[in-house]
Design an enzyme around this catalytic site. Sequence first.
Site, PDB file in Angstrom:
ATOM      1  N   HIS A  30       0.836  -1.209   0.000  1.00 18.64           N
ATOM      2  CA  HIS A  30       0.000   0.000   0.000  1.00 18.64           C
ATOM      3  C   HIS A  30       0.873   1.262   0.000  1.00 18.64           C
ATOM      4  CE1 HIS A  30      -3.734   2.232   1.409  1.00 18.64           C
ATOM      5  NE2 HIS A  30      -2.782   3.082   1.779  1.00 18.64           N
ATOM      6  N   GLU A  31       1.843   1.319   0.907  1.00 16.41           N
ATOM      7  CA  GLU A  31       2.682   2.518   1.001  1.00 16.41           C
ATOM      8  C   GLU A  31       3.575   2.666  -0.232  1.00 16.41           C
ATOM      9  OE1 GLU A  31       1.804   4.600   3.084  1.00 16.41           O
ATOM     10  OE2 GLU A  31       0.741   3.353   4.534  1.00 16.41           O
TER      11      GLU A  31
ATOM     12  N   HIS B 290       1.615   4.225  -2.991  1.00 18.80           N
ATOM     13  CA  HIS B 290       1.577   5.697  -2.854  1.00 18.80           C
ATOM     14  C   HIS B 290       2.846   6.282  -3.471  1.00 18.80           C
ATOM     15  CE1 HIS B 290      -2.030   6.294  -0.603  1.00 18.80           C
ATOM     16  NE2 HIS B 290      -1.604   5.785   0.540  1.00 18.80           N
TER      17      HIS B 290
ATOM     18  N   HIS C 273      -5.659   6.774  -2.754  1.00 19.61           N
ATOM     19  CA  HIS C 273      -6.607   5.771  -2.260  1.00 19.61           C
ATOM     20  C   HIS C 273      -7.722   5.565  -3.276  1.00 19.61           C
ATOM     21  CE1 HIS C 273      -5.076   6.995   1.893  1.00 19.61           C
ATOM     22  NE2 HIS C 273      -4.553   5.836   1.555  1.00 19.61           N
TER      23      HIS C 273
ATOM     24  N   TYR D  85      -9.801   1.739   1.432  1.00 23.20           N
ATOM     25  CA  TYR D  85      -9.991   1.639   2.878  1.00 23.20           C
ATOM     26  C   TYR D  85     -11.232   0.785   3.181  1.00 23.20           C
ATOM     27  CZ  TYR D  85      -6.376   4.792   4.624  1.00 23.20           C
ATOM     28  OH  TYR D  85      -5.188   5.340   5.006  1.00 23.20           O
TER      29      TYR D  85
HETATM   30 ZN    ZN Z   1      -2.745   5.102   2.117  1.00 21.44          ZN
END
Ligand code: ZN
Length: 293
Positions: free
Chosen positions: A187-188, A191, A197, A243
């Site tokens: 996930h990071e 980014h 997101h 999320y």
């Molecule tokens: Zn995030």
Amino acid sequence: MDTSAVILLVLLLGTLNTVQCQYEETKSADFEGSSPIDNIPEEEKYTVSALIERANKNAGQELDDPDIIEGDIAVDTGFQNAAPCTSRRFFSCKWPRSRDGLVYVPYVISSQYSSREKATIVKAMNSFANATCVRFRPRKRRIFFKDRHYLNIESNTGCWSYVGRRRGRQVVSLARRGCVYHQVIQHELLHALGFHHEQARSDRDMHIRILYENIIRGKESNFEKIKTNNLGTPYDYGSVMHYSRYAFSRNGQPTMVPIPNANVAIGRATQMSSWDIARINRLYKCSQRSYSE
Ligand SMILES: [Zn+2]
């Protein structure tokens, strides 16, 4: 069985038990202290966003920390729409593609991590190489050449990253306590490659409804929309960038529900989805040759 064999067996069982206990301890230590996130259903407690939300309770509060928006995105000053920067012709925040068609992302992993944690981080990095043209590789520092732009993976306060490539040394924070999980690392890193997101997508209102009355007061800005480039991909509830339905819940009630079917699972990914992978390949114009070998 003779006596020495029995003793050996007892010792062996003892060791196994200790390893197991240590693991349980680490696991529960990551989650001590109560917060609204404790009120959500049990099966939602280990989603990417729940893990990040817990680990980030204190992120962005230290003097040297950057501001943290949308839960885990670092910005230096105020609010930035970072994802559209990937389509800029000059000063793009995309990592450059090299002549061989691969996109090299140099990194340094801090010595704060144990060898087991390091291995988990490297494994998550290598998962990109199996399906995309992105290659995370250790930063080179030779006399006549060094990588000027690189990711510095360190255990800071919480799990967070900037969106897209910045210049020079770029921190990706993966706190030892709470962030060193395969899906959180992916996930990071997504980014850092330029992705926002999933629920911030420009077209999200057609796919999810935000229940503002259940959001922790002051955290509503985490649900803002961004003019993202969706790269011709469908909205993806299974994205590792989505999320969970209880993200930033103040009362254990959902903050996001899918439409039209409210029961569809959202934000439960334990790894990158096939659309996450397709988006990387489209953004970085990867050719099939670079990852199917
Ligand atoms: Zn995030």
